[in-house]
Design a protein around this motif. Structure first.
Motif, PDB file in Angstrom:
ATOM      1  N   HIS A 237       0.815  -1.215   0.000  1.00  0.00           N
ATOM      2  CA  HIS A 237       0.000   0.000   0.000  1.00  0.00           C
ATOM      3  C   HIS A 237       0.851   1.269   0.000  1.00  0.00           C
ATOM      4  O   HIS A 237       0.602   2.192  -0.773  1.00  0.00           O
ATOM      5  CB  HIS A 237      -0.913   0.022   1.233  1.00  0.00           C
ATOM      6  CG  HIS A 237      -2.251  -0.587   0.992  1.00  0.00           C
ATOM      7  ND1 HIS A 237      -3.223   0.010   0.213  1.00  0.00           N
ATOM      8  CD2 HIS A 237      -2.793  -1.749   1.437  1.00  0.00           C
ATOM      9  CE1 HIS A 237      -4.300  -0.750   0.177  1.00  0.00           C
ATOM     10  NE2 HIS A 237      -4.072  -1.827   0.915  1.00  0.00           N
ATOM     11  N   HIS A 238       1.840   1.311   0.884  1.00  0.00           N
ATOM     12  CA  HIS A 238       2.509   2.583   1.136  1.00  0.00           C
ATOM     13  C   HIS A 238       4.027   2.517   1.004  1.00  0.00           C
ATOM     14  O   HIS A 238       4.737   3.310   1.623  1.00  0.00           O
ATOM     15  CB  HIS A 238       2.147   3.093   2.538  1.00  0.00           C
ATOM     16  CG  HIS A 238       0.670   3.224   2.764  1.00  0.00           C
ATOM     17  ND1 HIS A 238      -0.121   4.104   2.047  1.00  0.00           N
ATOM     18  CD2 HIS A 238      -0.169   2.570   3.620  1.00  0.00           C
ATOM     19  CE1 HIS A 238      -1.372   4.007   2.451  1.00  0.00           C
ATOM     20  NE2 HIS A 238      -1.444   3.079   3.401  1.00  0.00           N
ATOM     21  N   SER A 239       4.527   1.607   0.215  1.00  0.00           N
ATOM     22  CA  SER A 239       5.966   1.537  -0.013  1.00  0.00           C
ATOM     23  C   SER A 239       6.231   1.059  -1.431  1.00  0.00           C
ATOM     24  O   SER A 239       5.301   0.719  -2.163  1.00  0.00           O
ATOM     25  CB  SER A 239       6.644   0.614   1.009  1.00  0.00           C
ATOM     26  OG  SER A 239       6.088  -0.689   0.959  1.00  0.00           O
ATOM     27  N   ALA A 240       7.498   1.053  -1.792  1.00  0.00           N
ATOM     28  CA  ALA A 240       7.882   0.711  -3.162  1.00  0.00           C
ATOM     29  C   ALA A 240       7.607  -0.759  -3.451  1.00  0.00           C
ATOM     30  O   ALA A 240       7.554  -1.592  -2.529  1.00  0.00           O
ATOM     31  CB  ALA A 240       9.360   1.014  -3.360  1.00  0.00           C
ATOM     32  N   PRO A 241       7.421  -1.119  -4.727  1.00  0.00           N
ATOM     33  CA  PRO A 241       7.227  -2.531  -5.091  1.00  0.00           C
ATOM     34  C   PRO A 241       8.395  -3.389  -4.608  1.00  0.00           C
ATOM     35  O   PRO A 241       9.552  -2.947  -4.606  1.00  0.00           O
ATOM     36  CB  PRO A 241       7.160  -2.494  -6.627  1.00  0.00           C
ATOM     37  CG  PRO A 241       6.733  -1.109  -6.951  1.00  0.00           C
ATOM     38  CD  PRO A 241       7.345  -0.227  -5.902  1.00  0.00           C
ATOM     39  N   ARG A 242       8.085  -4.610  -4.209  1.00  0.00           N
ATOM     40  CA  ARG A 242       9.101  -5.542  -3.734  1.00  0.00           C
ATOM     41  C   ARG A 242       9.205  -6.693  -4.718  1.00  0.00           C
ATOM     42  O   ARG A 242       8.238  -7.430  -4.927  1.00  0.00           O
ATOM     43  CB  ARG A 242       8.735  -6.073  -2.343  1.00  0.00           C
ATOM     44  CG  ARG A 242       8.651  -4.987  -1.283  1.00  0.00           C
ATOM     45  CD  ARG A 242       8.064  -5.487   0.012  1.00  0.00           C
ATOM     46  NE  ARG A 242       7.922  -4.405   0.998  1.00  0.00           N
ATOM     47  CZ  ARG A 242       7.238  -4.495   2.121  1.00  0.00           C
ATOM     48  NH1 ARG A 242       6.615  -5.635   2.417  1.00  0.00           N
ATOM     49  NH2 ARG A 242       7.158  -3.471   2.948  1.00  0.00           N
ATOM     50  N   VAL A 243      10.365  -6.856  -5.303  1.00  0.00           N
ATOM     51  CA  VAL A 243      10.595  -7.929  -6.263  1.00  0.00           C
ATOM     52  C   VAL A 243      11.107  -9.149  -5.502  1.00  0.00           C
ATOM     53  O   VAL A 243      12.201  -9.126  -4.927  1.00  0.00           O
ATOM     54  CB  VAL A 243      11.607  -7.506  -7.346  1.00  0.00           C
ATOM     55  CG1 VAL A 243      11.877  -8.668  -8.297  1.00  0.00           C
ATOM     56  CG2 VAL A 243      11.083  -6.293  -8.117  1.00  0.00           C
ATOM     57  N   TYR A 244      10.294 -10.212  -5.473  1.00  0.00           N
ATOM     58  CA  TYR A 244      10.682 -11.447  -4.795  1.00  0.00           C
ATOM     59  C   TYR A 244      11.324 -12.443  -5.748  1.00  0.00           C
ATOM     60  O   TYR A 244      12.140 -13.265  -5.341  1.00  0.00           O
ATOM     61  CB  TYR A 244       9.456 -12.088  -4.138  1.00  0.00           C
ATOM     62  CG  TYR A 244       9.035 -11.399  -2.865  1.00  0.00           C
ATOM     63  CD1 TYR A 244       9.644 -11.699  -1.651  1.00  0.00           C
ATOM     64  CD2 TYR A 244       8.027 -10.441  -2.874  1.00  0.00           C
ATOM     65  CE1 TYR A 244       9.263 -11.067  -0.484  1.00  0.00           C
ATOM     66  CE2 TYR A 244       7.636  -9.811  -1.707  1.00  0.00           C
ATOM     67  CZ  TYR A 244       8.259 -10.117  -0.514  1.00  0.00           C
ATOM     68  OH  TYR A 244       7.882  -9.497   0.636  1.00  0.00           O
ATOM     69  N   SER A 245      10.929 -12.415  -6.986  1.00  0.00           N
ATOM     70  CA  SER A 245      11.510 -13.299  -7.990  1.00  0.00           C
ATOM     71  C   SER A 245      11.666 -12.504  -9.280  1.00  0.00           C
ATOM     72  O   SER A 245      10.719 -11.827  -9.694  1.00  0.00           O
ATOM     73  CB  SER A 245      10.600 -14.502  -8.237  1.00  0.00           C
ATOM     74  OG  SER A 245      11.102 -15.312  -9.286  1.00  0.00           O
ATOM     75  N   PRO A 246      12.843 -12.527  -9.907  1.00  0.00           N
ATOM     76  CA  PRO A 246      14.026 -13.308  -9.524  1.00  0.00           C
ATOM     77  C   PRO A 246      14.620 -12.839  -8.200  1.00  0.00           C
ATOM     78  O   PRO A 246      14.339 -11.720  -7.759  1.00  0.00           O
ATOM     79  CB  PRO A 246      14.995 -13.060 -10.683  1.00  0.00           C
ATOM     80  CG  PRO A 246      14.573 -11.746 -11.261  1.00  0.00           C
ATOM     81  CD  PRO A 246      13.090 -11.696 -11.111  1.00  0.00           C
ATOM     82  N   ALA A 247      15.416 -13.713  -7.586  1.00  0.00           N
ATOM     83  CA  ALA A 247      16.010 -13.392  -6.295  1.00  0.00           C
ATOM     84  C   ALA A 247      16.891 -12.157  -6.418  1.00  0.00           C
ATOM     85  O   ALA A 247      17.606 -11.991  -7.411  1.00  0.00           O
ATOM     86  CB  ALA A 247      16.836 -14.575  -5.792  1.00  0.00           C
ATOM     87  N   PRO A 248      16.829 -11.257  -5.438  1.00  0.00           N
ATOM     88  CA  PRO A 248      17.695 -10.071  -5.483  1.00  0.00           C
ATOM     89  C   PRO A 248      19.159 -10.464  -5.549  1.00  0.00           C
ATOM     90  O   PRO A 248      19.597 -11.409  -4.883  1.00  0.00           O
ATOM     91  CB  PRO A 248      17.367  -9.351  -4.168  1.00  0.00           C
ATOM     92  CG  PRO A 248      16.031  -9.886  -3.749  1.00  0.00           C
ATOM     93  CD  PRO A 248      15.990 -11.297  -4.244  1.00  0.00           C
ATOM     94  N   ALA A 249      19.920  -9.754  -6.376  1.00  0.00           N
ATOM     95  CA  ALA A 249      21.354 -10.044  -6.491  1.00  0.00           C
ATOM     96  C   ALA A 249      22.059  -9.639  -5.214  1.00  0.00           C
ATOM     97  O   ALA A 249      21.779  -8.576  -4.638  1.00  0.00           O
ATOM     98  CB  ALA A 249      21.935  -9.290  -7.687  1.00  0.00           C
ATOM     99  N   ARG A 250      22.966 -10.461  -4.761  1.00  0.00           N
ATOM    100  CA  ARG A 250      23.745 -10.145  -3.567  1.00  0.00           C
ATOM    101  C   ARG A 250      24.882  -9.215  -3.936  1.00  0.00           C
ATOM    102  O   ARG A 250      25.575  -9.394  -4.947  1.00  0.00           O
ATOM    103  CB  ARG A 250      24.307 -11.420  -2.942  1.00  0.00           C
ATOM    104  CG  ARG A 250      23.226 -12.351  -2.381  1.00  0.00           C
ATOM    105  CD  ARG A 250      23.876 -13.533  -1.708  1.00  0.00           C
ATOM    106  NE  ARG A 250      22.880 -14.418  -1.100  1.00  0.00           N
ATOM    107  CZ  ARG A 250      23.185 -15.544  -0.457  1.00  0.00           C
ATOM    108  NH1 ARG A 250      24.449 -15.920  -0.340  1.00  0.00           N
ATOM    109  NH2 ARG A 250      22.224 -16.288   0.060  1.00  0.00           N
TER     110      ARG A 250
END
Length: 255
Positions: A237-250
């Motif tokens: 609702h009140h924050s930026a989109p969260r990308v779960y896949s693909p996995a975030p690069a380390r």
């Protein structure tokens, strides 16, 4: 009770029982919202793996009225043979203690890994929540319904399908995409409901490249999306989109 603004005047979501039979063989009875039923039949058949493509669906005849509806579906002989084999296998193992193994195979089916597609541009997600609210005609009227929507490659919101069942809403969207011959992988689908593993299965079988959810996904959903090449994004609702896949690069760490 029943005064101005009271419960007696509130609009309520509609619901009916829809019996589906394939080539004369009764298969399932689903509780659905009685809109876009042909889209639902096509999408349910595809996302449940009953047919490999919309070309295997030869004819759909809808009947009934009110709370009791029927869908008589004619499918290709190879698809019907596979359906009968599956039903025969389940019936044959139910008395020997192996039905749980078959149930696990259905709950965790082998699905192919699909080629990755680029994540949608951030601009296509920026004002998505108010656009979805505007597109949800049934929800504005009565509430108590989920929605599944399709945003095309230009960022235009092309389709909205609603239903009392979150799985049903996605099935209706999958069916609409197939019937309108829209390229599912050129855009992305959005679900307003909780993102469970079953929705991941349906998205993969439908050939979607990206699924956006307004609610956070489960851990198992994220794991399956990553393993099978499906982009999975949560839009809070009140924050930026969260990308779960693909996995975030380390990030590389240097001493």
């Amino acid at each position: 009770m029943g005064g101005p603004g009271g419960a007696g005047e509130a609009a309520l979501a509609e619901e009916c029982a829809l019996a589906l039979s394939y080539n004369g063989l009764a298969h399932a009875v689903m509780m659905v919202t009685p809109e876009d039923l042909e889209d639902f039949v096509v999408g349910f058949s595809l996302s449940s793996g009953l047919v490999a493509s919309a070309d295997d669906l030869y004819d759909i005849r809808l009947g009934g009225a009110g709370e009791a509806r029927q869908a008589e579906i004619e499918i290709a002989s190879r698809a019907f043979w596979a359906l009968k084999q599956q039903r025969r296998q389940l019936a044959g193992t139910s008395g020997c203690g192996l039905c749980g193994v078959e149930a696990l195979d259905q709950a965790l089916p082998p699905l192919p890994v699909q080629p990755a597609v680029p994540l949608p541009p951030a601009a296509h997600l920026a004002d998505l929540r108010p656009r979805i609210a505007e597109a949800q005609r049934l929800a504005r009227h009565s509430g108590a319904v989920h929605a599944a929507l399709y945003v095309d490659g230009t960022g235009a919101l092309r389709l909205c399908r609603e239903d009392i069942g979150r799985h049903n809403a996605l099935d209706k969207l999958v069916g609409a995409l197939a019937r309108q011959r829209l390229a599912a992988r050129d855009g992305f689908a959005v679900v307003t409901s909780r993102c469970s593993l079953e929705l991941i299965h349906k998205a993969l079988r439908a050939g979607l490249g990206t699924l956006v959810s307004l609610s956070a996904p489960t851990a198992l959903s994220v794991d399956w999306a990553r393993r099978h090449g499906l982009n999975l994004i949560h839009l809070p609702h009140h924050s930026a989109p969260r990308v779960y896949s693909p996995a975030p690069a380390r990030e590389d760490r240097h001493p």
